[in-house]
Each structure stands twice: as structure tokens, then as C-alpha cells.
Design a protein around this motif. Structure first.
Motif, mmCIF file in Angstrom:
data_model
loop_
_atom_site.group_PDB
_atom_site.id
_atom_site.type_symbol
_atom_site.label_atom_id
_atom_site.label_comp_id
_atom_site.label_asym_id
_atom_site.label_seq_id
_atom_site.Cartn_x
_atom_site.Cartn_y
_atom_site.Cartn_z
ATOM 1 N N UNK A 48 0.824 -1.205 0.000
ATOM 2 C CA UNK A 48 0.000 0.000 0.000
ATOM 3 C C UNK A 48 0.860 1.258 0.000
ATOM 4 N N UNK A 49 0.548 2.183 -0.923
ATOM 5 C CA UNK A 49 1.274 3.458 -0.987
ATOM 6 C C UNK A 49 1.105 4.242 0.310
ATOM 7 N N UNK A 50 -0.141 4.301 0.814
ATOM 8 C CA UNK A 50 -0.405 5.085 2.018
ATOM 9 C C UNK A 50 0.247 4.478 3.253
ATOM 10 N N UNK A 51 0.272 3.156 3.343
ATOM 11 C CA UNK A 51 0.947 2.511 4.474
ATOM 12 C C UNK A 51 2.446 2.754 4.402
ATOM 13 N N UNK A 52 2.998 2.778 3.205
ATOM 14 C CA UNK A 52 4.413 3.089 3.029
ATOM 15 C C UNK A 52 4.715 4.505 3.517
ATOM 16 N N UNK A 53 3.893 5.469 3.118
ATOM 17 C CA UNK A 53 4.061 6.858 3.574
ATOM 18 C C UNK A 53 3.959 6.913 5.095
ATOM 19 N N UNK A 75 -8.595 11.570 6.392
ATOM 20 C CA UNK A 75 -9.449 10.701 5.585
ATOM 21 C C UNK A 75 -8.900 9.297 5.334
ATOM 22 N N UNK A 76 -8.054 8.814 6.206
ATOM 23 C CA UNK A 76 -7.519 7.452 6.090
ATOM 24 C C UNK A 76 -7.662 6.749 7.439
ATOM 25 N N UNK A 77 -8.911 6.451 7.858
ATOM 26 C CA UNK A 77 -9.096 5.846 9.180
ATOM 27 C C UNK A 77 -8.374 4.513 9.337
ATOM 28 N N UNK A 78 -8.155 3.797 8.251
ATOM 29 C CA UNK A 78 -7.476 2.503 8.350
ATOM 30 C C UNK A 78 -6.006 2.637 8.747
#
Length: 186
Positions: A48-53, A75-78
Motif C-alpha cells: 500500500x502506498x499510504x501505508x508506506x508513507x 481521511x484514512x481511518x485505516x
């Protein structure tokens, strides 16, 4: 996106502008070069790009362990559980909800939202509707969840009158109210 506009406005009018850092996907010409930390995509394209960030941002934040910080997730509750598990306990964790949380990955169920509530220091909702949707079904209402309306840049002079036009700005999905717009103009 509306989230990036909100982040920009919050940054633009903050008295803490010099100490704010904005983490995100690496881009060629970031809006605020001195404050933006672009994180390049991980070599593993299945990750995941967002998890990497989030992972790399947490490492950077923790490297400054003497400084207490407020970490905002938009906006990324996960990502709440991941970030909470990686940052120092001295840092505050906040979540900004711009969309219906019951439609978003990581906050659809009551259990998801209870977990977010337990891990977050504050949850900011852009409207009363979003706040109500987040709290729906939770056994106790929390003072951690508040409404913080998006700011609007005000004009010092009144702009000249123009031809009246009605437009819809947003994704063409029900939670953005497109059905209300269609009904109003028909």
C-alpha cells in the motif's frame, strides 16, 4: 482534492507554519517545498502506498523524539492503528474525517470506530452529519469527536457580480449529495 485544499488552508493560516511538516506521495513540484516531505513509492508495488508513507513518516517523526508532536491523519481511518503503534506515546494522534466514515475502509463497523476512538486523541469531522455518522451505534458519545468546519478564504472586497451559474463540485456519489443537486436543478 478537497482534502488537499483543507490541508493547504489549515497550513496557510497557521501560526505554526514554520514547524509544520506535510508527508505525502512524492510529487515533482510540491506546493510548500520547505514543509512537504515527499516519500517515494516502495519498490514492492503490491504494498500500500499510504501505508508506506505512514511507516516512513513515523520513522521520521520518532527520530525527533525530544519534540512532542501532533500527528494528523486525513481521511484514512485505516491508518490509525498502524500509526498509533509506531509513534511515540508522547505524540498526539488526530483523525480528520472529510467523508462518511461508515463508507470508508477502517471505520465501517462499530468495532472499527470504537478502536479509532480509543487510539485517537481527537477526531475532527467537517460536518455534524459526518460526526453523527461516526458516532452512530457507539455505546457512549465522546467529547473527543468534534466538528471543525472547513475554512473559507474571505474576500476583502466584494467581487463584481457575474452571470449566475449553479455548479456541483464533488465526486458523483450519493454521499457528496449529487442526488440533491440533480433534484434541485430539475
Amino acid at each position: 482534492s478537497s482534502v488537499s485544499i483543507t490541508v493547504r488552508n489549515n497550513f496557510e493560516f497557521s501560526k505554526y507554519k514554520k514547524s509544520i511538516r506535510i508527508f505525502g506521495q512524492s510529487v515533482e513540484n510540491p506546493m510548500y517545498e520547505k514543509n512537504f516531505l515527499g516519500i517515494k513509492r516502495h519498490w514492492n508495488f503490491f504494498r500500500s502506498k499510504n501505508e508506506n508513507v505512514a511507516n516512513l513518516a513515523c520513522k521520521m517523526i520518532n527520530s525527533e523524539n525530544a519534540i512532542k508532536q501532533i500527528v494528523e491523519i486525513h481521511n484514512r481511518p485505516y491508518l490509525v492503528n498502524l500509526i498509533k503503534s509506531k509513534i511515540s506515546t508522547s505524540h498526539k494522534l488526530t483523525l480528520f474525517l472529510h467523508n462518511d466514515p461508515k463508507e470508508m475502509k477502517g471505520s465501517k463497523s462499530i468495532a472499527d470506530r470504537q478502536e479509532i476512538l480509543s487510539k485517537s486523541d481527537k477526531i475532527y469531522c467537517v460536518s455534524q452529519y459526518i460526526k453523527n455518522r461516526f458516532l452512530e451505534g457507539l455505546p457512549q458519545k465522546s467529547k473527543k469527536v468534534v466538528v471543525l468546519y472547513n475554512g473559507v478564504k474571505r474576500f476583502k472586497t466584494i467581487p463584481k457580480l457575474k452571470e449566475k451559474q449553479v455548479i456541483f463540485v464533488g465526486r458523483i456519489v450519493k454521499d457528496k449529495g449529487v442526488h440533491l443537486f440533480v433534484n434541485a436543478i430539475s
